[in-house]
Enzyme design. Sequence first.
Site, PDB file in Angstrom:
ATOM      1  CB  SER A 100      39.183  49.307 -53.161  1.00 58.63           C
ATOM      2  OG  SER A 100      40.261  49.922 -53.830  1.00 58.63           O
ATOM      3  CG  HIS A 142      38.406  46.377 -56.336  1.00 62.71           C
ATOM      4  ND1 HIS A 142      37.663  45.940 -57.413  1.00 62.71           N
ATOM      5  CD2 HIS A 142      38.796  47.636 -56.640  1.00 62.71           C
ATOM      6  CE1 HIS A 142      37.599  46.900 -58.328  1.00 62.71           C
ATOM      7  NE2 HIS A 142      38.284  47.944 -57.886  1.00 62.71           N
ATOM      8  CG  ASP A 183      41.207  50.179 -57.604  1.00 63.12           C
ATOM      9  OD1 ASP A 183      40.364  49.882 -58.468  1.00 63.12           O
ATOM     10  OD2 ASP A 183      40.920  50.386 -56.415  1.00 63.12           O
ATOM     11  CG  MET A 186      44.670  53.407 -61.029  1.00 66.65           C
ATOM     12  SD  MET A 186      44.159  54.879 -60.123  1.00 66.65           S
ATOM     13  CE  MET A 186      42.873  54.193 -59.074  1.00 66.65           C
ATOM     14  CG  HIS A 220      38.954  48.454 -61.604  1.00 67.38           C
ATOM     15  ND1 HIS A 220      38.436  49.507 -60.878  1.00 67.38           N
ATOM     16  CD2 HIS A 220      38.672  48.741 -62.903  1.00 67.38           C
ATOM     17  CE1 HIS A 220      37.875  50.380 -61.690  1.00 67.38           C
ATOM     18  NE2 HIS A 220      38.005  49.953 -62.928  1.00 67.38           N
ATOM     19  CG  MET A 254      40.741  52.085 -63.695  1.00 68.33           C
ATOM     20  SD  MET A 254      40.554  52.762 -62.028  1.00 68.33           S
ATOM     21  CE  MET A 254      41.224  51.410 -61.075  1.00 68.33           C
ATOM     22  CG  MET A 291      34.069  52.850 -63.211  1.00 68.07           C
ATOM     23  SD  MET A 291      35.007  52.174 -61.827  1.00 68.07           S
ATOM     24  CE  MET A 291      35.375  53.616 -60.842  1.00 68.07           C
ATOM     25  CG  ASP A 330      35.275  50.496 -58.034  1.00 67.45           C
ATOM     26  OD1 ASP A 330      35.428  51.039 -56.925  1.00 67.45           O
ATOM     27  OD2 ASP A 330      36.225  50.200 -58.787  1.00 67.45           O
TER      28      ASP A 330
HETATM   29  C1  DX5 Z   1      38.593  54.353 -58.149  1.00 67.88           C
HETATM   30  C2  DX5 Z   1      38.793  52.886 -57.850  1.00 67.88           C
HETATM   31  C3  DX5 Z   1      38.029  52.401 -56.704  1.00 67.88           C
HETATM   32  C4  DX5 Z   1      38.359  53.056 -55.392  1.00 67.88           C
HETATM   33  C5  DX5 Z   1      37.131  53.036 -54.533  1.00 67.88           C
HETATM   34  O1  DX5 Z   1      39.057  54.625 -59.423  1.00 67.88           O
HETATM   35  O2  DX5 Z   1      38.424  52.104 -58.972  1.00 67.88           O
HETATM   36  O3  DX5 Z   1      38.129  50.986 -56.586  1.00 67.88           O
HETATM   37  O4  DX5 Z   1      39.407  52.416 -54.705  1.00 67.88           O
HETATM   38  O5  DX5 Z   1      37.382  53.778 -53.384  1.00 67.88           O
HETATM   39  P1  DX5 Z   1      36.171  54.335 -52.487  1.00 67.88           P
HETATM   40  O6  DX5 Z   1      35.412  53.137 -52.021  1.00 67.88           O
HETATM   41  O7  DX5 Z   1      36.877  55.053 -51.393  1.00 67.88           O
HETATM   42  O8  DX5 Z   1      35.349  55.225 -53.371  1.00 67.88           O
HETATM   43 ZN    ZN Z   2      38.311  49.913 -58.655  1.00 65.62          ZN
END
Ligand code: DX5
Ligand code: ZN
Length: 229
Positions: free
Chosen positions: A10, A33, A35, A37, A66, A68, A138, A176
């Site tokens: 990620s 990956h 993220d 947000m 991903h 969010m 998750m 994740d």
């Molecule tokens: C959290 C993200 C994850 C995050 C995981 O909301 O969706 O992808 O980056 O990070 P680690 O592996 O550090 O938990």
């Molecule tokens: Zn994620």
Amino acid sequence: MPRAPMIAPSLLSADFSRLADEVARVADADWLHVDVMDAHFVPNLTLGLPVVEAIQAVSPIPLDCHLMIEAPERWAPGYAELGARNVTVHAEACTGDPRAVARDLRAAGALAGLAVKPGTALEDYTEVLREFDTLLVMTVEPGFGGQAFMAEVLPKVRRARELVDTGHLQLFVEVDGGINTDTIEQAAEAGADVFVAGSAVYGADDPARAIAALRTQASAAVARAGTAG
Ligand code: DX5
Ligand code: ZN
């Protein structure tokens, strides 16, 4: 033939001032990956389409986006159109039938993913998931990297694996949140096949070695689960 685990670092835990270099450091992984947000669906804000497009242009490995975000129906197809391999939206964020988003994503050439937060039951989505290619379970509350793995979510991973093994669903089971050398075996034994790892990869001195170590551990755990089951 045991499932071949896939490792998806990620980028959330990378150095955002050197994104191209950080992407190159994980070239041995399976998916990158990303993220996304929006500070509404989750309290945090990261990046959006223009930055993901720039990442796509330099990434040697396929992008796993991903989302969010609220209103995923409106934004998700853009990530497929820029070339992401897999685009995942949150079940809790969809205002209409998530299957409509899946159809749009597939029409744009991407795999379609559905994510569920730790408190969201799988049973409400088992029919919907027949039109998805990825289920992202998750294992932390979405929003931040570096949180502790929630082992209480493992029964949901097991149930998802069962639905795939019995032929009801045909999809990747992705986990994740909090995946590292202490937790990846539990997740693999429960049935995950894609493992997102942010801090465990980018927090390591050598991300390539961290990826290799996670893959070895996951493969061994999948093989054990296969012989046990
Ligand atoms: C959290 C993200 C994850 C995050 C995981 O909301 O969706 O992808 O980056 O990070 P680690 O592996 O550090 O938990
Ligand atoms: Zn994620």
